[in-house]
Design a protein around this motif. Structure first.
Motif, PDB file in Angstrom:
ATOM      1  N   ASN A   1       0.854  -1.191   0.000  1.00  0.00           N
ATOM      2  CA  ASN A   1       0.000   0.000   0.000  1.00  0.00           C
ATOM      3  C   ASN A   1       0.891   1.243   0.000  1.00  0.00           C
ATOM      4  O   ASN A   1       1.736   1.416   0.883  1.00  0.00           O
ATOM      5  N   ARG A   2       0.729   2.100  -0.981  1.00  0.00           N
ATOM      6  CA  ARG A   2       1.641   3.235  -1.132  1.00  0.00           C
ATOM      7  C   ARG A   2       1.591   4.191   0.067  1.00  0.00           C
ATOM      8  O   ARG A   2       2.619   4.721   0.487  1.00  0.00           O
ATOM      9  N   GLY A   3       0.412   4.416   0.589  1.00  0.00           N
ATOM     10  CA  GLY A   3       0.298   5.304   1.744  1.00  0.00           C
ATOM     11  C   GLY A   3       1.094   4.785   2.922  1.00  0.00           C
ATOM     12  O   GLY A   3       1.801   5.547   3.606  1.00  0.00           O
ATOM     13  N   GLU A   4       1.024   3.480   3.170  1.00  0.00           N
ATOM     14  CA  GLU A   4       1.773   2.870   4.271  1.00  0.00           C
ATOM     15  C   GLU A   4       3.274   2.902   3.982  1.00  0.00           C
ATOM     16  O   GLU A   4       4.084   3.135   4.888  1.00  0.00           O
ATOM     17  N   ALA A   5       3.637   2.673   2.735  1.00  0.00           N
ATOM     18  CA  ALA A   5       5.053   2.712   2.366  1.00  0.00           C
ATOM     19  C   ALA A   5       5.627   4.112   2.591  1.00  0.00           C
ATOM     20  O   ALA A   5       6.737   4.264   3.125  1.00  0.00           O
ATOM     21  N   LEU A   6       4.869   5.143   2.224  1.00  0.00           N
ATOM     22  CA  LEU A   6       5.350   6.507   2.399  1.00  0.00           C
ATOM     23  C   LEU A   6       5.448   6.882   3.873  1.00  0.00           C
ATOM     24  O   LEU A   6       6.346   7.628   4.282  1.00  0.00           O
ATOM     25  N   ALA A   7       4.537   6.362   4.665  1.00  0.00           N
ATOM     26  CA  ALA A   7       4.607   6.614   6.110  1.00  0.00           C
ATOM     27  C   ALA A   7       5.897   6.025   6.679  1.00  0.00           C
ATOM     28  O   ALA A   7       6.561   6.651   7.524  1.00  0.00           O
TER      29      ALA A   7
END
Length: 428
Positions: A214-220
């Motif tokens: 999940n990109r949002g989780e990766a960016l976090a």
């Protein structure tokens, strides 16, 4: 094979280079039949293209093809600590009837010089400079490799230590990074390629995107690892990036904000700057300092705001002249008009050959430098053909090199020498 299969073949770094070149021959036939056309028509040149032999999505064969496809008239390979891709690059140029040049980039120590203790063009380390060796005569490629191979081996010792540091940083998030298992397979080290900090961080990027699809989780997680907050512009760029750009974009963020936390200073892998100029003479090549200049907003997103040579540029050029450098290379899209005007004026006053090149190591980057169409940069196109002429002439005989004593005696002024060698290089 159809076009898609041929493009996949020339881009596959794990195939033998002979397979890539055979596929390129088939693409060349399609080009000559009018089935494949360049995306644009112009007089653009680029002398600083990285390949998979350092860090890049492009093999030497695909780099030449996509340079041609973008509309370049000439192309130059410039890998870190490596000439492993040079022969394939030359062969690819011959197949596409595209003039090419070969060189390498490396870091050197400036200890004991007038700029010792300063931050030059290396964001990570003082008293250490990036230099370019351009226009290597083809009979000298093997000699360059003899010098570079042990430097790459030393660099890998440091790479392994940096991976251990990164593991300490990311262990709280359930991640680890092993040099042999995770980083080395991403490189062409076995075939004479180098392993750079970008390889290390790309391996970490792969770990992050695998663990957090999940990109949002990766960016976090990227924000936690780098101890920084992404700007809204960067966040949106990463969330919406095409798949083939996404991991390279994360790499850019990691390189900009994480290196300082795990970096170990390069030492034994760096030749001294005087050894570099001595090697240039032995090879019959052209030594060039790579001007970076103070950075405001990074064009590629992998450099933070930082000051470099601008505060002591006059002193640096004096020292380069004393050290008998041949040239200065710079990237017109990376600097302000004021910076470029100053660099060009200093090159003229010091008699330095001027070489242009936009370093290509990400699929987001364009092979084309639009600034070269401006009248004030017309000399850089002529200089590229002079570089081609030098490499061709020196490959026939080292005494014909652009900076040989014979050539300097025959053409004492830089203007006369460029005029001669650009004609040899085929400029019309």
């Amino acid at each position: 094979m159809n076009t898609t299969e041929l493009l996949a073949t020339i881009s596959d770094a794990y195939l033998p280079k002979e397979d890539r070149l055979e596929a390129l021959k088939s693409l060349a036939e399609m080009i000559r039949a009018g089935e494949i056309k360049p995306d644009a028509e112009g007089s653009w040149v680029n002398n600083h293209i990285h390949t998979t032999y350092s860090f890049s999505p492009y093999t030497p064969a695909s780099a030449v093809f996509y340079a041609w496809k973008a509309g370049l008239k000439t192309a130059g390979i410039m890998d870190h600590d490596s000439v492993g891709g040079a022969e394939e690059f030359i062969a690819a140029g011959e197949i596409l009837h595209m003039p090419v040049t070969v060189g390498f980039e490396c870091r050197v120590s400036v200890s004991g010089t007038a700029v010792d203790g300063r931050r030059l063009n290396n964001p990570d380390q003082k008293s250490c400079a990036y230099l370019a060796m351009h226009g290597i005569p083809h009979q000298s490629i093997a000699e360059a490799e003899k010098v570079l191979a042990p430097l790459r081996a030393k660099r890998n010792e440091r790479n392994a230590k940096m991976c251990a540091r990164i593991t300490e940083m990311v262990a709280p998030f359930g991640l680890s990074l092993d040099f042999e298992a995770d980083v080395l397979p991403l490189s062409q080290y076995a075939g004479g390629g180098s392993v750079t900090e970008r390889h290390v961080l790309f391996a970490l990027t792969r770990k992050i995107t695998t663990a957090y699809p999940n990109r949002g989780e990766a960016l976090a997680l990227v924000e936690k690892v780098t101890h920084t907050s992404l700007s809204e512009k960067n966040r949106e760029k990463l969330l919406t990036a095409p798949e083939n750009f996404y991991e390279y974009d994360i790499l850019g963020v990691l390189k900009s904000h994480m290196v300082e936390h795990f970096y170990i200073e390069a030492d034994e892998e760096c030749m001294h700057i005087t050894d570099f100029t001595a090697l240039q003479k032995k090879l019959g090549a052209i030594s060039a300092y790579a001007y970076l200049g103070d950075v405001g907003e990074s064009v590629t997103g992998d450099k933070k705001t930082q000051t470099f040579e601008d505060a002591f540029l006059d002193e640096l050029f004096d020292e380069l002249k004393r050290l008998d450098f041949c040239a200065v290379t710079y990237m017109p899209t990376r600097n302000t008009p004021a910076q470029l005007d100053r660099v060009m004026a200093l090159c003229d006053s010091h008699g330095f050959f001027q070489i242009s090149g936009e370093d290509i190591n990400s699929p987001r980057q364009s092979f084309i430098c639009p600034a070269l169409e401006k009248p004030e940069f017309a000399h850089l196109t002529k200089a590229t053909y002079a570089l081609i002429g030098h490499e061709n002439a020196a490959t026939e005989c080292l005494t014909n090199a652009m900076f040989s004593e014979n050539s300097k005696n025959a053409y004492p002024s830089m203007e006369a020498r460029i005029a001669h060698f650009s004609a040899v290089g085929g400029m019309k």
